[in-house]
Design a protein around this motif. Structure first.
Motif, PDB file in Angstrom:
ATOM      1  N   THR A  27      11.046 -12.699  17.125  1.00 22.35           N
ATOM      2  CA  THR A  27      11.929 -11.531  17.236  1.00 22.35           C
ATOM      3  C   THR A  27      11.725 -10.856  18.572  1.00 22.35           C
ATOM      4  OG1 THR A  27      11.751 -11.220  14.858  1.00 22.35           O
ATOM      5  CG2 THR A  27      12.582  -9.376  16.138  1.00 22.35           C
ATOM      6  N   ILE A  28      12.834 -10.532  19.272  1.00 21.37           N
ATOM      7  CA  ILE A  28      12.788  -9.895  20.597  1.00 21.37           C
ATOM      8  C   ILE A  28      13.051  -8.424  20.426  1.00 21.37           C
ATOM      9  CG2 ILE A  28      13.835  -9.812  22.885  1.00 21.37           C
ATOM     10  CD1 ILE A  28      14.563 -12.753  22.577  1.00 21.37           C
ATOM     11  N   VAL A  53       2.851 -12.293  26.755  1.00 19.81           N
ATOM     12  CA  VAL A  53       2.713 -10.990  26.084  1.00 19.81           C
ATOM     13  C   VAL A  53       2.952 -11.120  24.592  1.00 19.81           C
ATOM     14  CG1 VAL A  53       3.733  -8.698  25.892  1.00 19.81           C
ATOM     15  CG2 VAL A  53       3.264  -9.674  28.144  1.00 19.81           C
ATOM     16  N   SER A  54       3.925 -11.930  24.208  1.00 19.71           N
ATOM     17  CA  SER A  54       4.227 -12.121  22.793  1.00 19.71           C
ATOM     18  C   SER A  54       3.066 -12.789  22.067  1.00 19.71           C
ATOM     19  CB  SER A  54       5.505 -12.945  22.641  1.00 19.71           C
ATOM     20  OG  SER A  54       5.763 -13.176  21.276  1.00 19.71           O
ATOM     21  N   GLU A  55       2.479 -13.837  22.715  1.00 22.05           N
ATOM     22  CA  GLU A  55       1.340 -14.503  22.099  1.00 22.05           C
ATOM     23  C   GLU A  55       0.141 -13.560  21.972  1.00 22.05           C
ATOM     24  OE1 GLU A  55       0.617 -17.856  24.504  1.00 22.05           O
ATOM     25  OE2 GLU A  55       2.384 -19.004  23.809  1.00 22.05           O
ATOM     26  N   ALA A  70       0.772 -11.252  19.143  1.00 18.33           N
ATOM     27  CA  ALA A  70       0.580 -11.933  17.852  1.00 18.33           C
ATOM     28  C   ALA A  70      -0.903 -12.072  17.530  1.00 18.33           C
ATOM     29  CB  ALA A  70       1.270 -13.291  17.882  1.00 18.33           C
ATOM     30  N   ALA A  71      -1.719 -12.465  18.556  1.00 20.93           N
ATOM     31  CA  ALA A  71      -3.162 -12.607  18.334  1.00 20.93           C
ATOM     32  C   ALA A  71      -3.795 -11.264  17.979  1.00 20.93           C
ATOM     33  CB  ALA A  71      -3.829 -13.195  19.571  1.00 20.93           C
ATOM     34  N   ALA A 127      -2.947 -10.427  14.491  1.00 21.75           N
ATOM     35  CA  ALA A 127      -3.734 -11.226  13.540  1.00 21.75           C
ATOM     36  C   ALA A 127      -5.155 -10.667  13.420  1.00 21.75           C
ATOM     37  CB  ALA A 127      -3.758 -12.687  13.994  1.00 21.75           C
ATOM     38  N   ASN A 128      -5.761 -10.332  14.591  1.00 18.80           N
ATOM     39  CA  ASN A 128      -7.104  -9.740  14.546  1.00 18.80           C
ATOM     40  C   ASN A 128      -7.109  -8.415  13.796  1.00 18.80           C
ATOM     41  OD1 ASN A 128      -8.186 -11.879  16.039  1.00 18.80           O
ATOM     42  ND2 ASN A 128      -7.737 -10.868  18.003  1.00 18.80           N
ATOM     43  N   LEU A 129      -6.056  -7.623  14.049  1.00 18.69           N
ATOM     44  CA  LEU A 129      -5.970  -6.337  13.358  1.00 18.69           C
ATOM     45  C   LEU A 129      -5.837  -6.526  11.846  1.00 18.69           C
ATOM     46  CD1 LEU A 129      -5.757  -3.271  13.524  1.00 18.69           C
ATOM     47  CD2 LEU A 129      -3.289  -3.536  13.890  1.00 18.69           C
ATOM     48  N   LEU A 130      -5.019  -7.523  11.449  1.00 15.42           N
ATOM     49  CA  LEU A 130      -4.867  -7.803  10.007  1.00 15.42           C
ATOM     50  C   LEU A 130      -6.181  -8.264   9.390  1.00 15.42           C
ATOM     51  CD1 LEU A 130      -1.383  -9.584   9.952  1.00 15.42           C
ATOM     52  CD2 LEU A 130      -1.948  -7.288   9.120  1.00 15.42           C
ATOM     53  N   GLN A 131      -6.926  -9.131  10.138  1.00 17.50           N
ATOM     54  CA  GLN A 131      -8.216  -9.606   9.626  1.00 17.50           C
ATOM     55  C   GLN A 131      -9.210  -8.463   9.480  1.00 17.50           C
ATOM     56  OE1 GLN A 131      -9.909 -12.682  12.036  1.00 17.50           O
ATOM     57  NE2 GLN A 131     -11.611 -13.089  10.611  1.00 17.50           N
TER      58      GLN A 131
END
Length: 386
Positions: free
Chosen positions: A2-3, A72-74, A77-78, A81-85
Motif C-alpha cells: 500500500t502506497i 523505506v518501505s522495507e 515493515a521491519a 514487525a519488531n514493534l509487534l513482537q
C-alpha cells in the motif's frame, strides 16, 4: 504493498512521473513539429537532445527515488514487525503477571473466607452460649420469683458451703427442735457455745424494689420494705432457733446473695446492729465460709480434748513396748557376740586339723607328738575341746 499518498517521497515520485509524462508529451509535440518543419532549425534539434538527456537524468532520479521508497518501505515493515513482537512479549509478560496476581488474590480470598467462616462459627457458638445463658438466667429468675423455690435455692447453696467446710457428722439438716420448729441446718458445737442454728433467708422482693426505684418516693418505700423484711427475719430466727439449754445463745441468718449482704452493711447498718442485739448474726456465702472454718477449728479442738485420755493410754502402752524391744535387742546382741566367739574358735580348730592332715600326707610322723588337751569354758553352752 500500500502506497501512502501523504508521504513526501511518494508525492515527489508522483510529481516526477507527471513531469516526465508532460515532457514526453511535449517531446512528441516537438517531434511532430520538427517533422513538419523538416529540419527548419538545427538549434532546436540540439535543444531537443539536451532535453532528452535531461529527461534521461530525470528518469534515473525517478528510479533512485523508487529504490529509496522500497528501502523505506522495507525498513518500515521491519520496524513494524519488531514493534509487534515487542508488543506481544510485553502482552505475554503482563498476562502472566496478571494471572499470578489473580491466583494470589484468589488464594488470599479463599484463606480470608476460611478464616471468616471459622470466626462466624465461633460467633454462632458464642451466640448459642449466650442464648443458653439467657435461658438459664430466665430460669433462675423464674426460680427466684417463687418463694418456695427461692428458699430451696438458698438451702442448696448453704448445703454446698457447709458440706465443704465441716465434717459430715458435725451437722444435721432440717433438724427439729424441742419447740417443734425445724431448722435448715443445726451445727453440733460443744458446750460452750452449744449447737447453733443456721437459717437461710432471701429478701429478694425488697432488694429488687430498692434496685429498681426511679424516684425518691419509690426509694423510700423500697427501703422501708427492706427494713421490715429483714427485721421480720431476725425476729423469727431469734424466737424460733435460740433456746436456752438446747441451742447456743445465738443463730446465723444466711443470705445467699453477696449483693444483698453488701447493701445491708452499706445502707442499712441499723439492721446489722439490730441483728447483733437479737444475737442473730447475718452472714453471706463468703463470711459464712469463714465462720464455718472457725467452727471446724473448735470442733477439732474439742475432739482432741475428748481423745486426750485415750492418747495418754496409748502412749503408755507404746512406752512399754519400746522398753521390751530394748531388752530383747540387748539379749540378741549378747547371743550374736557368743556366736561370733564360737565361730572364731571353730576356725582355730579347723586350721589345726588342716596342718595335721598335711603332715600325714608328707609322712612327717616325728612331728606328730600329741598336744595337751585344753578345755575352754564358754559363757553358756557345752564345753569345746581344742
Amino acid at each position: 504493498m500500500t502506497i501512502d499518498l501523504e508521504d513526501p517521497f511518494v508525492l515527489a515520485a508522483i510529481a516526477g512521473v507527471l513531469a516526465f509524462l508532460l515532457i514526453f508529451i511535449l517531446l512528441i509535440i516537438v517531434i511532430r513539429a520538427a517533422a513538419r518543419s523538416a529540419r527548419m532549425t538545427e538549434p532546436l534539434s540540439n535543444q531537443m537532445g539536451i532535453l532528452g538527456q535531461r529527461v534521461q537524468s530525470l528518469s534515473d532520479g525517478q528510479q533512485q527515488l523508487a529504490g529509496g521508497l522500497n528501502h523505506v518501505s522495507e525498513a518500515a515493515a521491519a520496524s513494524q514487525a519488531n514493534l509487534l513482537q515487542l508488543m506481544e512479549q510485553r502482552l505475554t509478560h503482563v498476562s502472566g503477571t496478571m494471572n499470578e496476581n489473580l491466583q494470589g488474590s484468589a488464594r488470599r480470598t479463599a484463606q480470608s473466607l476460611g478464616e471468616l467462616q471459622q470466626r462466624l462459627q465461633a460467633i454462632d457458638k458464642a451466640q448459642d452460649n449466650i442464648t443458653k445463658l439467657s435461658s438459664d438466667v430466665l430460669s433462675l429468675q423464674d426460680i427466684l420469683s417463687n418463694k418456695q423455690t427461692r428458699g430451696a435455692f438458698g438451702e442448696i447453696q448453704l448445703k454446698d458451703i457447709v458440706g465443704k467446710a465441716l465434717p459430715a457428722d458435725s451437722y444435721t439438716w432440717q433438724a427439729t427442735l424441742s419447740n417443734g420448729k425445724r431448722a435448715d441446718c443445726l451445727i453440733h458445737l460443744p458446750n460452750p457455745p452449744g449447737p447453733i442454728v443456721v437459717d437461710s433467708k432471701f429478701p429478694l422482693e425488697a432488694y429488687e424494689a430498692l434496685r429498681n426505684a426511679q424516684t425518691q418516693h419509690e426509694l423510700n418505700v423500697a427501703a422501708q420494705m427492706m427494713r421490715a423484711s429483714v427485721k421480720a427475719h431476725i425476729k423469727a430466727i431469734s424466737e424460733k432457733y435460740i433456746l436456752d439449754g438446747e441451742t447456743a445463745d445465738g443463730a446465723l441468718m444466711f443470705l445467699p446473695s453477696e449483693a444483698v449482704y453488701a447493701e445491708l452493711h452499706a445502707n442499712f447498718p441499723e439492721l446489722v446492729r439490730e441483728g447483733f442485739a437479737a444475737r442473730v448474726w447475718i452472714v453471706s456465702p463468703t463470711t459464712c465460709m469463714a465462720t464455718l472454718n472457725t467452727m471446724r477449728a473448735i470442733l477439732k479442738d474439742a475432739r482432741m480434748q475428748e481423745q486426750a485420755g485415750s492418747i495418754r493410754r496409748e502412749l503408755g502402752l507404746l512406752f512399754g513396748d519400746v522398753e521390751r524391744l530394748g531388752t530383747r535387742v540387748e539379749n540378741l546382741d549378747r547371743h550374736f557376740g557368743q556366736a561370733a566367739k564360737d565361730i572364731s574358735e571353730i576356725k582355730i580348730s579347723a586350721d589345726k586339723a588342716g596342718r595335721r592332715a598335711r603332715r600325714l600326707d608328707n609322712f612327717d610322723f616325728e612331728e606328730l607328738a600329741p598336744e595337751p588337751t585344753q578345755t575352754v569354758v564358754p559363757l553358756k553352752g557345752p564345753k569345746i575341746e581344742r
